[in-house]
Write a protein that holds these residues in place. Structure first.
Motif, short mmCIF file in Angstrom:
data_model
loop_
_atom_site.label_atom_id
_atom_site.label_comp_id
_atom_site.label_asym_id
_atom_site.label_seq_id
_atom_site.Cartn_x
_atom_site.Cartn_y
_atom_site.Cartn_z
N MET A 177 -2.97 6.45 2.38
CA MET A 177 -3.04 5.10 1.82
C MET A 177 -2.63 4.07 2.87
O MET A 177 -3.34 3.09 3.10
N VAL A 178 -1.49 4.30 3.54
CA VAL A 178 -1.04 3.33 4.55
C VAL A 178 -1.81 3.47 5.85
O VAL A 178 -2.11 2.47 6.52
N MET A 179 -2.19 4.70 6.21
CA MET A 179 -2.99 4.88 7.42
C MET A 179 -4.34 4.21 7.27
O MET A 179 -4.87 3.60 8.21
N GLY A 180 -4.93 4.31 6.06
CA GLY A 180 -6.20 3.64 5.80
C GLY A 180 -6.09 2.15 6.00
O GLY A 180 -7.00 1.52 6.57
N LEU A 181 -5.00 1.56 5.55
CA LEU A 181 -4.79 0.12 5.74
C LEU A 181 -4.74 -0.23 7.22
O LEU A 181 -5.41 -1.17 7.67
N TRP A 182 -3.96 0.51 7.99
CA TRP A 182 -3.83 0.22 9.42
C TRP A 182 -5.14 0.45 10.16
O TRP A 182 -5.49 -0.29 11.08
N MET A 183 -5.90 1.46 9.73
CA MET A 183 -7.17 1.74 10.38
C MET A 183 -8.23 0.68 10.07
O MET A 183 -9.19 0.52 10.82
N VAL A 184 -8.06 -0.06 8.97
CA VAL A 184 -8.95 -1.19 8.72
C VAL A 184 -8.82 -2.20 9.86
O VAL A 184 -9.82 -2.72 10.36
N ASN A 185 -7.60 -2.45 10.30
CA ASN A 185 -7.40 -3.36 11.43
C ASN A 185 -8.00 -2.78 12.72
O ASN A 185 -8.69 -3.49 13.46
N VAL A 186 -7.75 -1.50 12.96
CA VAL A 186 -8.25 -0.87 14.19
C VAL A 186 -9.77 -0.91 14.23
O VAL A 186 -10.39 -1.32 15.23
N VAL A 187 -10.41 -0.52 13.14
CA VAL A 187 -11.87 -0.44 13.10
C VAL A 187 -12.50 -1.83 13.08
O VAL A 187 -13.47 -2.10 13.80
N PHE A 188 -11.96 -2.73 12.25
CA PHE A 188 -12.53 -4.08 12.16
C PHE A 188 -12.40 -4.83 13.48
O PHE A 188 -13.34 -5.52 13.90
N PHE A 212 0.82 -1.21 0.00
CA PHE A 212 0.00 0.00 0.00
C PHE A 212 0.86 1.26 0.00
O PHE A 212 0.43 2.30 -0.54
N PHE A 213 2.03 1.20 0.57
CA PHE A 213 2.95 2.33 0.47
C PHE A 213 3.34 2.56 -0.99
O PHE A 213 3.31 3.71 -1.48
N LEU A 214 3.66 1.49 -1.70
CA LEU A 214 4.03 1.61 -3.11
C LEU A 214 2.85 2.07 -3.95
O LEU A 214 3.01 2.85 -4.90
N LEU A 215 1.65 1.59 -3.60
CA LEU A 215 0.45 2.06 -4.31
C LEU A 215 0.24 3.55 -4.08
O LEU A 215 -0.15 4.29 -5.00
N GLY A 216 0.48 4.01 -2.85
CA GLY A 216 0.37 5.43 -2.56
C GLY A 216 1.37 6.25 -3.35
O GLY A 216 1.04 7.32 -3.89
N VAL A 217 2.60 5.75 -3.43
CA VAL A 217 3.63 6.44 -4.21
C VAL A 217 3.23 6.45 -5.69
O VAL A 217 3.38 7.47 -6.38
N GLY A 218 2.71 5.32 -6.17
CA GLY A 218 2.29 5.25 -7.56
C GLY A 218 1.18 6.24 -7.87
O GLY A 218 1.20 6.92 -8.92
N TYR A 219 0.22 6.36 -6.96
CA TYR A 219 -0.86 7.32 -7.16
C TYR A 219 -0.31 8.74 -7.16
O TYR A 219 -0.72 9.58 -7.97
#
Length: 386
Positions: free
Chosen positions: A281-292, A184-191
């Motif tokens: 992008m990466v914070m969203g990924l980590w927050m998926v774990n927190v929220v779920f 997701f870090f690389l996806l964020g950089v790509g975007y």
């Protein structure tokens, strides 16, 4: 059609509903934040700005993961064309309904609030089109993105299913959070690279409303949508998000701190926006774990009250935006306290939204238009039995 219904995911239903309803305090806090919006209070509030930034940094990423999860679940239940029709009706009909009934009156109101009504005729044809694209889609943008993602997923989900049938997706079961973070870090950089390239080659296109919604927003959220689909496929990947992780919680907190620093010290003419996309992008990924994980522990149960708000969440979200702007334009100036104004805004918007929701439930046509679900035809024998 798959005759075996999947087990009900109560916590995901609840999270999706509360994320939708979180849009109400998010937009009301925007009135009192330091961010420039359609309407603003006389003096900004630092804590409402902080709250607004926090919600903005993760809410929609988590929402699209859940959307991808349920989309793939329904993909396995229906034939392909039927699946596309059902999904597009569920989001497309409410969006098309809300434009003439909600965002068009909202746009007209704002023209008079901002004093731009008299100068509308002076705008070029493109400027009028672009203003309407931004203002009529407005807070409905995620519904448009879901239509685009659903259409793209006809091909993507079919490919994923074929690979699963061929047992070619074993890598999903061995994925870890560090690996996902790198991806997701690389996806964020790509975007960020894509956005910067467009900014260099033809910057005006980034100000185009339809291009922003259909292309840029879709590009940003497609990884989260596909992550949700993969979480449905792989129990191990799903467990990665439903199992509490201290590392994800700490990392999300640090990412938010970096997000705030970038907001405060970044320069929009430099790399502030590109940096923001990588962070979210990466914070969203980590927050998926927190929220779920929190939702799985606290919300994984059936409740009539929760079910009511799950069913009401989309309608309330659709109507809350013009109600919020009305409150900000005509009531906020008469309330000197930001805290009192924020609380009054919550009561005003939620109260009227609930009343409108109850009214629309009693009008079959409105119920269909705001849900995209056709009325259920009951068997005559069942009706007699009841």
């Amino acid at each position: 059609m798959n005759p075996v219904p999947p087990q009900r995911e109560y916590f995901l239903d609840s999270i999706r509903a509360w994320l939708m309803l979180l849009g109400i305090p998010f937009h009301i806090s925007l009135i009192y934040s330091g961010h420039t919006w359609h309407v603003n209070s006389a003096e900004p509030s630092w804590w409402l700005t902080l709250f607004n930034d926090f919600v903005h940094a993760f809410r929609m990423q988590v929402f699209f993961v859940i959307s991808g999860y349920f989309s793939y679940m329904l993909f396995l239940r229906y034939p392909l064309k039927r699946w596309w029709k059902v999904r597009v009706e569920r989001v497309g009909i409410p969006m098309l309904t809300a434009i003439p009934l909600l965002t068009l009156p909202q746009f007209i109101m704002l023209q008079y609030v901002k004093g731009k009504a008299d100068s509308w005729h002076t705008l070029s044809a493109y400027d009028k089109y672009n203003a309407l694209a931004w203002e009529l889609i407005s807070h409905l943008w995620f519904l448009l993105v879901l239509v685009v993602l659903t259409t793209l997923s006809m091909w993507v989900f079919t490919k994923i299913k074929k690979r699963l049938d061929a047992a070619e997706n074993a890598w999903i079961t061995h994925i870890s959070m560090p690996k996902l973070t790198l991806i997701f870090f690389l996806l964020g950089v790509g975007y960020a690279v894509v956005r910067r390239t467009i900014l260099i080659l033809y910057p005006p296109i980034l100000s185009d409303g339809l291009f922003n919604f259909i292309v840029m927003q879709t590009l940003f959220y497609v990884p989260f949508f596909m992550l949700g689909a993969l979480a449905f496929i792989s129990p191990n990947l799903k467990a990665l998000f439903t199992t509490p992780s201290r590392g994800c919680t700490i990392a999300a907190g640090l990412a938010f701190a970096v997000y705030l620093v970038n907001q405060h010290y970044g320069n929009g003419d430099a790399w502030m926006y590109e940096t923001e996309y990588v962070i979210t992008m990466v914070m969203g990924l980590w927050m998926v774990n927190v929220v779920f994980s929190l939702g799985h522990r606290l919300l994984n149960f059936q409740s009539a009250r929760v079910t009511y708000f799950v069913n009401a969440s989309l309608f309330i979200y659709l109507v809350h935006h013009p109600l919020t702007l009305f409150f900000g334009a005509y009531i906020t100036p008469h309330i000197s306290s930001n805290l009192l104004g924020f609380l009054c805004g919550l009561v005003f918007v939620i109260g009227i939204a609930l009343i409108l929701y109850e009214i629309h439930l009693r009008v079959p046509l409105l119920k269909f238009l705001f849900s995209g679900k056709p009325p259920v035809k009951r068997d005559k024998n069942d009706a007699v039995a009841n």
